[in-house]
Write an enzyme that holds these catalytic residues in place. Structure first.
Site, PDB file in Angstrom:
ATOM      1  N   LYS A  74      30.850  22.240   0.057  1.00 29.99           N
ATOM      2  CA  LYS A  74      29.819  22.117  -0.974  1.00 29.99           C
ATOM      3  C   LYS A  74      29.340  20.662  -1.070  1.00 29.99           C
ATOM      4  CE  LYS A  74      30.926  26.413  -1.246  1.00 29.99           C
ATOM      5  NZ  LYS A  74      31.934  26.943  -2.144  1.00 29.99           N
ATOM      6  N   ARG A 105      46.736  19.332  16.871  1.00 33.48           N
ATOM      7  CA  ARG A 105      46.954  20.152  15.662  1.00 33.48           C
ATOM      8  C   ARG A 105      47.780  19.395  14.642  1.00 33.48           C
ATOM      9  NH1 ARG A 105      51.278  22.971  15.562  1.00 33.48           N
ATOM     10  NH2 ARG A 105      51.057  23.825  17.659  1.00 33.48           N
ATOM     11  N   ASP A 113      40.773  23.075  -9.001  1.00 38.66           N
ATOM     12  CA  ASP A 113      39.737  23.171  -7.969  1.00 38.66           C
ATOM     13  C   ASP A 113      38.557  22.341  -8.465  1.00 38.66           C
ATOM     14  OD1 ASP A 113      37.515  23.873  -6.450  1.00 38.66           O
ATOM     15  OD2 ASP A 113      38.134  25.955  -6.205  1.00 38.66           O
ATOM     16  N   TYR A 171      36.659  31.052  -8.627  1.00 40.51           N
ATOM     17  CA  TYR A 171      35.825  31.430  -7.475  1.00 40.51           C
ATOM     18  C   TYR A 171      36.269  32.786  -6.896  1.00 40.51           C
ATOM     19  CZ  TYR A 171      33.943  31.149  -2.743  1.00 40.51           C
ATOM     20  OH  TYR A 171      33.301  31.421  -1.568  1.00 40.51           O
TER      21      TYR A 171
HETATM   22  C1  LIG Z   1      33.108  27.772  -1.998  1.00 33.76           C
HETATM   23  C2  LIG Z   1      34.239  27.604  -2.926  1.00 33.76           C
HETATM   24  C3  LIG Z   1      35.565  27.838  -2.520  1.00 33.76           C
HETATM   25  C4  LIG Z   1      35.928  28.359  -1.159  1.00 33.76           C
HETATM   26  O1  LIG Z   1      35.680  27.445  -0.156  1.00 33.76           O
HETATM   27  P1  LIG Z   1      35.280  27.801   1.365  1.00 33.76           P
HETATM   28  O2  LIG Z   1      35.014  26.476   1.963  1.00 33.76           O
HETATM   29  O3  LIG Z   1      34.101  28.713   1.321  1.00 33.76           O
HETATM   30  O4  LIG Z   1      36.473  28.501   1.957  1.00 33.76           O
HETATM   31  C5  LIG Z   1      36.572  27.590  -3.440  1.00 33.76           C
HETATM   32  N1  LIG Z   1      36.302  27.165  -4.689  1.00 33.76           N
HETATM   33  C6  LIG Z   1      35.043  26.954  -5.118  1.00 33.76           C
HETATM   34  C7  LIG Z   1      34.809  26.478  -6.507  1.00 33.76           C
HETATM   35  C8  LIG Z   1      33.971  27.164  -4.255  1.00 33.76           C
HETATM   36  O5  LIG Z   1      32.716  26.959  -4.700  1.00 33.76           O
END
Ligand SMILES: *Cc1c(COP(=O)(O)O)cnc(C)c1O
Length: 397
Positions: free
Chosen positions: A202, A51, A177, A104
């Protein structure tokens, strides 16, 4: 590895040296939960428990920090767990956090439901209006400003250099982000941001088979309000590492290995996806059934100039408006190559109806998404096949 190597070279070589004992060309997958000690209390190579640290994870983090041009990166089991850990490091009860109102959906839920329940105040902003941003920041004195650009699903582009200046002017950190752009298309730290987050689910993973997240911290970034934090050092990077271990928000080494593999092809994937997205946007723009196309790669788009300044290319996601909600929903049910699914950034093209799928929680709010909007994430199929697929779906009603 000289820092002067270009991004695609660093994606393959930084943190990814051949194994020193067996010569494996890619770093081996380390799955051990515990590590044999050199002596009592002295670890062999810095690792004692899975961890707290894992060589497969460290390798990915080193590569990722290099690509975003940050000092340190931390891999998490999801994008939201990365965001949650970071927000707890940056804010305490009584603090406020400002955010772009079109972040998001999961980030919005964290900011508007989870954090306020623990005594944080959060305030949503229209990031396109820098005067409003300046006014609210001066009034609220938040510890952080949270920004997503290009925005989702309307692909608005926000001025990162100006937002960094405004945030720093009130002692707030700028967090970006960078999921939609990836470090290939946009590097927020170089534009003045302090911290970058990603859902690596993504573009980074890129093959729809791993959930993950990452936090990258720029050099020397300190906690807001001159706080010293749990580590007593006041450094955001130390605090993120501390809290990640303390709450156990650590990813599986198998998932992280897939992410390291994804990084090696990231540049070729996302550049091709961006080129195809531009071709599709140009095609849709000419079509009478399409009322508006939202894509900052089009000269007619309000974000075009800014995107050209702060991004290498506008990316692989676009949205467009059709006559009404029924047509918008039908389109996604009538495509064969575009899969009707949430998420984005993978080799498969996806199509979705934001008002009822990804952004359903915003219905009835001031930031409600138009019901006639369709969002697509362009994959790596031949662009001519993708355009034919959309055309067949339009013809089917
Ligand atoms: C999908 C997404 C998230 C969240 O991420 P997860 O891996 O689903 O927890 C945050 N910000 C953006 C822009 C996203 O497309």
């Amino acid at each position: 590895m000289p820092a002067t190597h270009s991004l695609s070279t660093r994606a393959i070589h930084v943190g990814q040296s051949p194994d020193p004992i067996y010569g494996d060309v890619v770093p081996p997958l380390h799955t051990a939960t515990t590590f044999v000690m050199e002596q009592t209390g002295i670890a062999k190579a810095g690792y004692d428990y899975g961890r707290s640290g894992n060589p497969t994870r460290s390798a990915f983090e080193e590569t990722f920090a290099s690509l975003e041009e940050g000092e340190a990166a931390f891999a998490f089991p999801s994008g939201l767990s990365a965001e949650d850990t970071l927000l707890r490091v940056l804010s305490q009860s009584g603090d406020s956090v400002a955010y772009g109102h079109d972040v998001y959906g999961g980030t919005y839920r964290l900011l508007t439901e989870v954090l306020p329940a623990e005594g944080r105040k959060t305030v949503g902003l229209n990031l396109a209006d820098l005067d409003e941003v300046a006014e609210v920041l001066t009034d609220q004195r938040p510890v952080a400003l949270w920004v997503e650009t290009p925005s989702n699903p309307l692909l608005e582009v926000y001025d990162l250099a100006s937002l960094a200046e405004l945030a720093h002017g009130v002692g707030a950190l700028l967090v970006v982000d960078n999921t939609f752009a990836s470090p290939v298309l946009q590097r927020p730290l170089a534009l003045g941001a302090d911290i970058v987050t990603h859902s690596t689910t993504k573009y980074i993973g890129g093959h729809s088979d791993v959930i993950g997240g990452v936090v990258v911290v720029a050099k020397g970034v300190r906690l807001p309000r001159k706080r010293e934090g749990w580590t007593g050092t006041g450094l955001v990077r130390n605090e993120v590492g501390y809290l990640q271990n303390a709450v156990g928000a650590t990813p599986s080494p198998r998932d992280v290995q897939l992410l390291s593999r994804g990084l090696k092809t990231l540049e070729v994937r996302i550049l091709r996806q961006s080129q195809s997205a531009l071709a599709i946007a140009r095609h849709l723009e000419k079509r009478s059934a399409v009322r508006a196309v939202h894509y900052p790669g089009l000269e007619t788009d309000p974000g075009f100039e800014l995107a050209r300044r702060q991004m290498r290319h506008p990316g692989g996601v676009l949205s467009f408006e059709v006559a009404d909600e029924t047509r918008a929903k039908n389109l996604g049910e009538n495509t064969a190559l575009f899969a009707l699914a949430v998420s984005l950034g993978a080799v498969e093209s996806l199509i979705e109806h934001p008002a009822s799928m990804t952004h359903g929680t915003k219905s009835g709010s001031a930031t409600e998404i138009p019901a006639n909007l369709v969002r697509i994430s362009v994959g790596l199929e031949a662009v001519s096949d993708l355009i034919d697929d959309l055309e067949r779906a339009f013809a089917a009603g």
